[in-house]
Design an enzyme around this catalytic site. Structure first.
Site, PDB file in Angstrom:
ATOM      1  N   ASN A  12      41.069  51.016  35.798  1.00 22.53           N
ATOM      2  CA  ASN A  12      39.952  51.543  36.588  1.00 22.53           C
ATOM      3  C   ASN A  12      40.406  51.542  38.045  1.00 22.53           C
ATOM      4  O   ASN A  12      40.435  50.503  38.685  1.00 22.53           O
ATOM      5  CB  ASN A  12      38.734  50.634  36.366  1.00 22.53           C
ATOM      6  CG  ASN A  12      37.572  50.990  37.268  1.00 22.53           C
ATOM      7  OD1 ASN A  12      37.574  52.031  37.931  1.00 22.53           O
ATOM      8  ND2 ASN A  12      36.570  50.116  37.299  1.00 22.53           N
ATOM      9  N   LYS A  14      39.035  52.776  40.579  1.00 28.98           N
ATOM     10  CA  LYS A  14      37.917  52.715  41.545  1.00 28.98           C
ATOM     11  C   LYS A  14      38.123  53.740  42.657  1.00 28.98           C
ATOM     12  O   LYS A  14      38.711  54.793  42.411  1.00 28.98           O
ATOM     13  CB  LYS A  14      37.749  51.281  42.069  1.00 28.98           C
ATOM     14  CG  LYS A  14      37.634  50.277  40.908  1.00 28.98           C
ATOM     15  CD  LYS A  14      37.155  48.913  41.306  1.00 28.98           C
ATOM     16  CE  LYS A  14      37.074  48.032  40.070  1.00 28.98           C
ATOM     17  NZ  LYS A  14      36.573  46.685  40.340  1.00 28.98           N
ATOM     18  N   HIS A 101      29.521  50.414  34.730  1.00 37.18           N
ATOM     19  CA  HIS A 101      30.300  49.396  35.448  1.00 37.18           C
ATOM     20  C   HIS A 101      29.360  48.619  36.370  1.00 37.18           C
ATOM     21  O   HIS A 101      28.422  49.181  36.934  1.00 37.18           O
ATOM     22  CB  HIS A 101      31.423  50.062  36.258  1.00 37.18           C
ATOM     23  CG  HIS A 101      32.384  49.061  36.811  1.00 37.18           C
ATOM     24  ND1 HIS A 101      32.103  48.334  37.946  1.00 37.18           N
ATOM     25  CD2 HIS A 101      33.592  48.643  36.373  1.00 37.18           C
ATOM     26  CE1 HIS A 101      33.123  47.510  38.179  1.00 37.18           C
ATOM     27  NE2 HIS A 101      34.033  47.676  37.237  1.00 37.18           N
ATOM     28  N   GLU A 103      29.641  47.685  39.283  1.00 35.21           N
ATOM     29  CA  GLU A 103      29.532  48.223  40.649  1.00 35.21           C
ATOM     30  C   GLU A 103      28.552  49.393  40.683  1.00 35.21           C
ATOM     31  O   GLU A 103      27.930  49.660  41.713  1.00 35.21           O
ATOM     32  CB  GLU A 103      30.934  48.605  41.168  1.00 35.21           C
ATOM     33  CG  GLU A 103      31.727  47.355  41.526  1.00 35.21           C
ATOM     34  CD  GLU A 103      33.232  47.481  41.420  1.00 35.21           C
ATOM     35  OE1 GLU A 103      33.758  48.604  41.371  1.00 35.21           O
ATOM     36  OE2 GLU A 103      33.902  46.423  41.384  1.00 35.21           O
ATOM     37  N   GLU A 171      32.713  42.395  31.260  1.00 30.59           N
ATOM     38  CA  GLU A 171      33.228  42.073  32.589  1.00 30.59           C
ATOM     39  C   GLU A 171      32.247  41.146  33.309  1.00 30.59           C
ATOM     40  O   GLU A 171      31.240  41.622  33.866  1.00 30.59           O
ATOM     41  CB  GLU A 171      33.401  43.355  33.413  1.00 30.59           C
ATOM     42  CG  GLU A 171      34.349  44.354  32.792  1.00 30.59           C
ATOM     43  CD  GLU A 171      34.922  45.304  33.841  1.00 30.59           C
ATOM     44  OE1 GLU A 171      36.141  45.308  34.018  1.00 30.59           O
ATOM     45  OE2 GLU A 171      34.138  46.011  34.503  1.00 30.59           O
ATOM     46  N   GLY A 177      37.585  41.231  40.713  1.00 33.63           N
ATOM     47  CA  GLY A 177      38.221  41.250  42.031  1.00 33.63           C
ATOM     48  C   GLY A 177      38.255  39.918  42.745  1.00 33.63           C
ATOM     49  O   GLY A 177      38.557  39.852  43.933  1.00 33.63           O
ATOM     50  N   SER A 217      39.689  40.406  36.944  1.00 34.92           N
ATOM     51  CA  SER A 217      40.876  39.661  37.383  1.00 34.92           C
ATOM     52  C   SER A 217      41.915  39.477  36.277  1.00 34.92           C
ATOM     53  O   SER A 217      42.580  38.441  36.215  1.00 34.92           O
ATOM     54  CB  SER A 217      40.488  38.304  37.989  1.00 34.92           C
ATOM     55  OG  SER A 217      39.684  38.502  39.139  1.00 34.92           O
TER      56      SER A 217
END
Ligand code: PGA
Length: 255
Positions: A12, A14, A101, A103, A171, A177, A217
């Site tokens: 991904n 991003k 996702h 985000e 996730e 991250g 991560s």
């Protein structure tokens, strides 16, 4: 990892990269795949930003690396400024699309209902939906991890999903991250739970064959142990997917 489910290593990207970066990254991954002679023991997927999908598609053509979008709209077409439909992604040669996702759920306030519509749109257009779920740190601390993931499976995964058209990505939001991950035991516990919840939704046979990726991560250093877990069938990788060597090393660590 299970002999009956083929490992999927998904990148991904991003909101990263301009044309030259995307082409170089896509071509680098494609080179590795070609050098493996098509015998890699895992599938690979790259999900560039919308602006790079066409160019990256050309860069990876014929390599066996799959192409995906990072989001799609739930509708077929219409007055949705700035959005992209599943049909448009299919038209660009995409095989897959990430939906839900964290985000998107956080920054764009996407609900399970919207994620469900996106997954249905993906399926209707012949795309594999990579449906993301996961708890926040506060939810984990409050002991709600299984509840939250169960609710998201129930609300975001179409009942008509099959192991062929759907991949789940677990996730934990707090692991994305941050360099932090749950313990291997915690990951396996959640993945086994998700598979059991999926069985209620899509039936035991499809749930047993459906790939559940871990994301958050994942790096070359921890991928082997994570993907070795019984109910972990690969990874959804953000940061480390921006390096050809790291991304490929994660694939190799899985096999
Ligand atoms: P990360 O991101 O690998 O950078 O933690 C994973 C993701 O958001 O899919």
């Amino acid at each position: 990892m299970s002999a009956s489910r083929r490992t999927l290593i998904a990148g991904n990207w991003k909101m990263n990269g301009k044309s030259a970066d995307g082409v170089a990254l896509g071509a680098g991954v494609a080179e590795k795949m070609k050098a493996a002679g098509g015998t890699a023991a895992f599938d690979m997927l790259v999900c560039p930003p919308f602006t790079l999908i066409s160019k990256v598609g050309e860069a990876i053509a014929g390599s066996g690396v799959m192409l995906g979008g990072q989001d799609c709209h739930g509708a077929e077409s219409g007055a949705h400024t700035g959005d992209t439909s599943a049909a448009m992604l299919k038209d660009l040669g995409c095989d897959c699309v990430i939906v839900g996702h964290s985000e998107r759920r956080t920054n764009h306030k996407e609900t399970d209902e919207q994620v469900l519509a996106k997954a249905n749109a993906a399926h209707a257009n012949g795309l594999i939906a990579v449906i993301c779920i996961g708890e926040t740190e506060a939810e984990r601390d409050a002991g709600k991890t299984l509840d939250v993931n169960g609710t998201q499976v129930d609300g975001s995964v179409p009942a008509t999903s099959t192991a062929k058209n759907t991949v789940i990505a677990y996730e934990p939001v707090w692991a994305i991250g941050t360099g932090r991950t749950p313990t291997n035991e915690e990951v396996q516990e959640v993945h086994a739970f998700i598979r059991a919840e999926l069985a209620k939704k899509v039936g035991a046979e499809e749930a047993g064959a459906m790939r559940i990726l871990y994301g958050g991560s994942m790096k070359p250093g921890n991928a082997k142990d994570l993907i070795a877990l019984q109910d972990v069938d690969g990874g959804l990788i953000g940061g480390a997917s921006l390096s050809v060597d790291d991304f490929w090393a994660i694939g190799e660590a899985s096999s």
